[in-house]
Design a protein around this motif. Structure first.
Motif, PDB file in Angstrom:
ATOM      1  N   GLN A   1       0.816  -1.216   0.000  1.00 24.32           N
ATOM      2  CA  GLN A   1       0.000   0.000   0.000  1.00 24.32           C
ATOM      3  C   GLN A   1       0.848   1.263   0.000  1.00 24.32           C
ATOM      4  N   VAL A   2       2.144   1.134   0.262  1.00 25.26           N
ATOM      5  CA  VAL A   2       3.010   2.307   0.395  1.00 25.26           C
ATOM      6  C   VAL A   2       3.198   2.963  -0.972  1.00 25.26           C
ATOM      7  N   ALA A   3       3.015   4.272  -1.021  1.00 23.78           N
ATOM      8  CA  ALA A   3       3.173   5.003  -2.272  1.00 23.78           C
ATOM      9  C   ALA A   3       4.636   5.023  -2.692  1.00 23.78           C
ATOM     10  N   VAL A   4       4.913   4.734  -3.971  1.00 27.84           N
ATOM     11  CA  VAL A   4       6.268   4.853  -4.518  1.00 27.84           C
ATOM     12  C   VAL A   4       6.389   6.246  -5.126  1.00 27.84           C
ATOM     13  N   ARG A   5       7.394   6.988  -4.677  1.00 27.49           N
ATOM     14  CA  ARG A   5       7.457   8.410  -4.995  1.00 27.49           C
ATOM     15  C   ARG A   5       8.724   8.743  -5.790  1.00 27.49           C
ATOM     16  N   PRO A   6       8.759   9.958  -6.403  1.00 29.32           N
ATOM     17  CA  PRO A   6       9.943  10.368  -7.166  1.00 29.32           C
ATOM     18  C   PRO A   6      11.052  10.969  -6.305  1.00 29.32           C
ATOM     19  N   HIS A   7      10.792  11.211  -5.027  1.00 28.35           N
ATOM     20  CA  HIS A   7      11.820  11.747  -4.132  1.00 28.35           C
ATOM     21  C   HIS A   7      11.307  11.657  -2.693  1.00 28.35           C
ATOM     22  N   GLN A   8      12.186  11.945  -1.748  1.00 27.35           N
ATOM     23  CA  GLN A   8      11.788  12.096  -0.343  1.00 27.35           C
ATOM     24  C   GLN A   8      12.438  13.374   0.191  1.00 27.35           C
ATOM     25  N   LYS A   9      12.138  14.461  -0.482  1.00 32.75           N
ATOM     26  CA  LYS A   9      12.802  15.710  -0.133  1.00 32.75           C
ATOM     27  C   LYS A   9      12.480  16.136   1.298  1.00 32.75           C
ATOM     28  N   GLU A  10      11.291  15.760   1.783  1.00 32.98           N
ATOM     29  CA  GLU A  10      10.928  16.144   3.153  1.00 32.98           C
ATOM     30  C   GLU A  10      11.913  15.550   4.163  1.00 32.98           C
TER      31      GLU A  10
ATOM     32  N   GLU B   1      -6.628   9.543  13.279  1.00 33.78           N
ATOM     33  CA  GLU B   1      -6.600   9.897  11.850  1.00 33.78           C
ATOM     34  C   GLU B   1      -5.271  10.531  11.446  1.00 33.78           C
ATOM     35  N   ARG B   2      -4.524  11.081  12.403  1.00 35.27           N
ATOM     36  CA  ARG B   2      -3.194  11.626  12.098  1.00 35.27           C
ATOM     37  C   ARG B   2      -2.107  10.570  12.265  1.00 35.27           C
ATOM     38  N   ILE B   3      -2.207   9.771  13.330  1.00 36.40           N
ATOM     39  CA  ILE B   3      -1.142   8.823  13.655  1.00 36.40           C
ATOM     40  C   ILE B   3      -1.219   7.551  12.815  1.00 36.40           C
ATOM     41  N   ALA B   4      -2.414   7.020  12.564  1.00 35.96           N
ATOM     42  CA  ALA B   4      -2.540   5.750  11.843  1.00 35.96           C
ATOM     43  C   ALA B   4      -1.856   5.782  10.468  1.00 35.96           C
ATOM     44  N   PRO B   5      -2.021   6.842   9.662  1.00 34.09           N
ATOM     45  CA  PRO B   5      -1.311   6.847   8.375  1.00 34.09           C
ATOM     46  C   PRO B   5       0.212   6.828   8.527  1.00 34.09           C
ATOM     47  N   VAL B   6       0.738   7.384   9.618  1.00 33.27           N
ATOM     48  CA  VAL B   6       2.182   7.355   9.875  1.00 33.27           C
ATOM     49  C   VAL B   6       2.610   5.947  10.278  1.00 33.27           C
ATOM     50  N   SER B   7       1.946   5.408  11.287  1.00 43.76           N
ATOM     51  CA  SER B   7       2.357   4.114  11.846  1.00 43.76           C
ATOM     52  C   SER B   7       2.132   2.960  10.880  1.00 43.76           C
ATOM     53  N   PHE B   8       1.091   3.071  10.041  1.00 42.83           N
ATOM     54  CA  PHE B   8       0.728   1.944   9.184  1.00 42.83           C
ATOM     55  C   PHE B   8       0.996   2.228   7.700  1.00 42.83           C
ATOM     56  N   LEU B   9       1.808   3.260   7.461  1.00 41.40           N
ATOM     57  CA  LEU B   9       2.370   3.522   6.129  1.00 41.40           C
ATOM     58  C   LEU B   9       1.281   3.682   5.067  1.00 41.40           C
ATOM     59  N   LEU B  10       0.240   4.446   5.400  1.00 39.02           N
ATOM     60  CA  LEU B  10      -0.870   4.631   4.471  1.00 39.02           C
ATOM     61  C   LEU B  10      -0.597   5.814   3.553  1.00 39.02           C
ATOM     62  N   PRO B  11      -0.848   5.672   2.254  1.00 33.65           N
ATOM     63  CA  PRO B  11      -0.652   6.806   1.360  1.00 33.65           C
ATOM     64  C   PRO B  11      -1.615   7.936   1.700  1.00 33.65           C
TER      65      PRO B  11
ATOM     66  N   GLU C   1     -10.244   7.620   5.456  1.00 35.72           N
ATOM     67  CA  GLU C   1     -11.143   6.497   5.188  1.00 35.72           C
ATOM     68  C   GLU C   1     -10.425   5.169   5.433  1.00 35.72           C
ATOM     69  N   ALA C   2      -9.165   5.072   4.976  1.00 39.73           N
ATOM     70  CA  ALA C   2      -8.400   3.833   5.169  1.00 39.73           C
ATOM     71  C   ALA C   2      -8.158   3.573   6.652  1.00 39.73           C
ATOM     72  N   ALA C   3      -7.774   4.610   7.389  1.00 40.83           N
ATOM     73  CA  ALA C   3      -7.497   4.442   8.824  1.00 40.83           C
ATOM     74  C   ALA C   3      -8.740   3.962   9.563  1.00 40.83           C
ATOM     75  N   ASP C   4      -9.892   4.509   9.216  1.00 41.85           N
ATOM     76  CA  ASP C   4     -11.138   4.115   9.887  1.00 41.85           C
ATOM     77  C   ASP C   4     -11.502   2.666   9.565  1.00 41.85           C
TER      78      ASP C   4
END
Length: 556
Positions: free
Chosen positions: A247-256, A368-378, A384-387
């Motif tokens: 489910q992890v998004a493949v990206r063109p960079h990780q500038k952040e 809703e803020r932490i779940a996308p971080v901990s579970f690598l959600l795009p 919606e995915a976290a819920d």
């Protein structure tokens, strides 16, 4: 994906001295092994396996120029010729990372390769197994304290283990010419090229190379199967507990991450050029020791640095498209493939949250803020995915420090970080590869584990990395398993037999203990459950993965 929690001093030569850290005997003999390769003479030492077999060991051999100074953040520069005899009698350094023991050997000059081969030169070249280590792309190494030859070298193979650059030093990417990214993977390619050029004098067959890896190393294995840089360098593949297709998004960079790294070391962030120029001046220890501050919530996300699809800025690119597209469209270097996961993967992560009241309260209040971080959600539809995942794994209820929550949260961590991606990878490859794909679940619970109950001190499940305990000597964490009639010893025999058969023939069968292991097909999704005794089963954990496939649908 684990931090080194206990450390050992590098092996040193001691006459007739038993190395209790490593479980091997290293002898000071005038007859030290020397191998003359196309790149030059390399002097090694002797080790001994758990069954008493003498092994030639060549450790800490540079395969690329030190990635220091102006070469920091640059692609690796291969070493084609050694100017003098290489002293490979003792451990080389691990790549920069935080460690507890200040005496542990770390250095930025860490692009090293280790070769282990039987004492006697074989009459016919042996299969080569190259292992790419785990550690989340930010920790661990290929040194023999984490990937030793104690078990596998009882078989007729040549074992190669490697280091590659980690964290920001290996994976900094700004999306432009200043740091296109993926240098850690390019290190692995240069190591594979070194093997291609030099392995024959060690008794290895350059046309029979198996690439293998666990966790981050498992991600790497599939990436080599789709990278234009790796074509022709390997002939079998083995991915243990990890997949870059999930489910992890493949990206063109990780500038952040580049910006965050720069800010932690008081570098300007107004341009990529400023970030890279400043970080080149910082001591490598400062970069390594800033790791803990790179995470967002506790030690989440477990996966910080990830493969990126590099921009074309004139360099040779390791990844030119999303790996999913490569596999779906057959743009890969297909080879016989073993894919696996453990029964409980990252279940222990639940305890680190539930035993910390602050973490539990934060996750409950800000799901809703932490779940996308901990579970690598795009980021797309992350609420919606976290819920939906909360409903599926936790019955929609708040976290509590009890066994029901621990079970659900542990499965959610394991499935999000590795297990769902492995499921997706196995199902894609058995459809799109012209070669056989073998799938296994490591379910054996023996006398040791990477997670042991703090109450009983005993293992409670087959955790992430646990199959490595039965493939390699891991003296940094565990004593060597003696060659006796114990169940643990029989699992060492089974796991090393699987690797040997597969490396030699592209098929793990026949197994001396257990049933015939069928290849996985889309219609018959069978797998080997590695336990005592091993059994063949089907449809691994598919009831759990159904919700993930619904949230993140793809065409298999």
């Amino acid at each position: 994906m684990f931090r080194i929690l206990a450390l050992v001093v590098a092996l040193t030569c001691a006459c007739a001295h038993k190395d209790h850290h490593h479980g091997t005997t290293e002898a000071c003999e005038a007859s030290e092994p020397v191998t003359v390769t196309p790149s030059g003479r390399i002097r090694g030492s002797w080790l001994q396996t758990r069954r008493g077999r003498r092994v030639q060991a060549y450790r800490g051999v540079r395969y690329a120029a030190p990635p220091t100074g102006e070469l920091r953040f640059q692609p690796p520069k291969p070493i084609l010729q050694y100017q003098s005899e290489v002293d490979a009698r003792t451990e080389g350094p691990a790549c920069p990372q935080p460690v507890i023991d200040p005496d542990y050997f770390l250095d930025e000059d860490c692009l090293r390769i280790n070769i282990y081969t039987p004492e006697k030169k074989p009459s016919k070249p042996l299969p080569v197994v190259m292992y790419i280590h785990s550690g989340g792309f930010y920790s661990a190494s290929g040194r023999s304290d984490l990937a030793g030859p104690d078990y596998l070298l009882d078989k007729d193979i040549v074992l190669v283990t490697i280091n590659y650059r980690l964290a920001s030093l290996g994976f900094l990417s700004t999306g432009d010419k200043y740091a296109p990214g993926n240098n850690g993977f390019k290190d692995q390619v240069v190591a594979l090229e070194w093997v291609r050029r030099n392995i024959a004098p060690f008794g290895g067959d350059p046309d029979l190379v198996t690439i293998s890896g666990c966790s981050a190393g498992s991600f790497s294995v599939l990436l080599h199967m789709v990278s234009p840089m790796s074509k022709g360098l390997f002939h079998r593949a083995m991915s243990i507990s990890g997949s870059p297709i999930s489910q992890v998004a493949v990206r063109p960079h990780q500038k952040e991450l580049a910006i965050k790294q720069a800010q932690l070391l008081n570098c300007p962030v107004d341009s990529s050029e400023a970030i890279v120029s400043c970080l080149k001046t910082k001591p490598w220890r400062d970069i390594a020791n800033s790791l803990d501050k790179m995470f967002t919530f506790g030690y989440d996300p477990i996966l910080l640095w990830a493969p990126i699809v590099e921009p074309d800025v004139g360099q040779e690119r390791f990844l030119v498209e999303n790996p999913l597209e490569s596999v779906q469209n057959g743009r890969m270097h297909p080879v016989p493939y073993i894919i696996s996961q453990t029964t409980r993967e990252f279940f222990w992560k639940a305890f680190s949250i539930l035993k910390n009241e602050n973490y539990t309260n934060t996750m409950n209040a800000e799901w809703e803020r932490i779940a996308p971080v901990s579970f690598l959600l795009p980021p797309e539809r992350s609420k919606e995915a976290a819920d939906r995942l909360k409903q599926a794994y936790l019955d929609g209820k708040p976290l509590r420090n009890d066994s029901v929550t621990a079970d659900g949260l542990g499965k959610l961590y394991g499935d999000s970080v590795t297990a769902f991606g492995v499921h997706r990878l196995a199902n894609l490859m058995c459809r799109h590869s012209p070669h056989k794909v073998f799938y296994y679940e490591f379910a054996y619970v023996g006398n040791r584990s990477h997670y042991q109950s703090p109450v009983t001190g005993k293992p409670v499940g087959a955790a992430h990395h646990d199959d490595l305990i039965y493939l390699f000597g891991l003296p940094v964490s565990f004593p060597i398993i003696p060659a006796d009639d114990s169940r643990d010893s029989s699992i060492v025999d089974l796991m090393t037999e699987i690797v040997y058969n597969f490396a030699k023939k592209g098929d793990p069968n026949p197994l001396s203990m257990g049933p015939s292991w069928p290849a996985m097909t889309p219609q018959h999704r069978q797998f080997l459950r590695v336990s005592s005794p091993p059994t063949v089963q089907q449809n691994m954990f598919e009831d759990r993965f159904r919700v993930w496939d619904e949230i993140y649908p793809i065409k298999y």
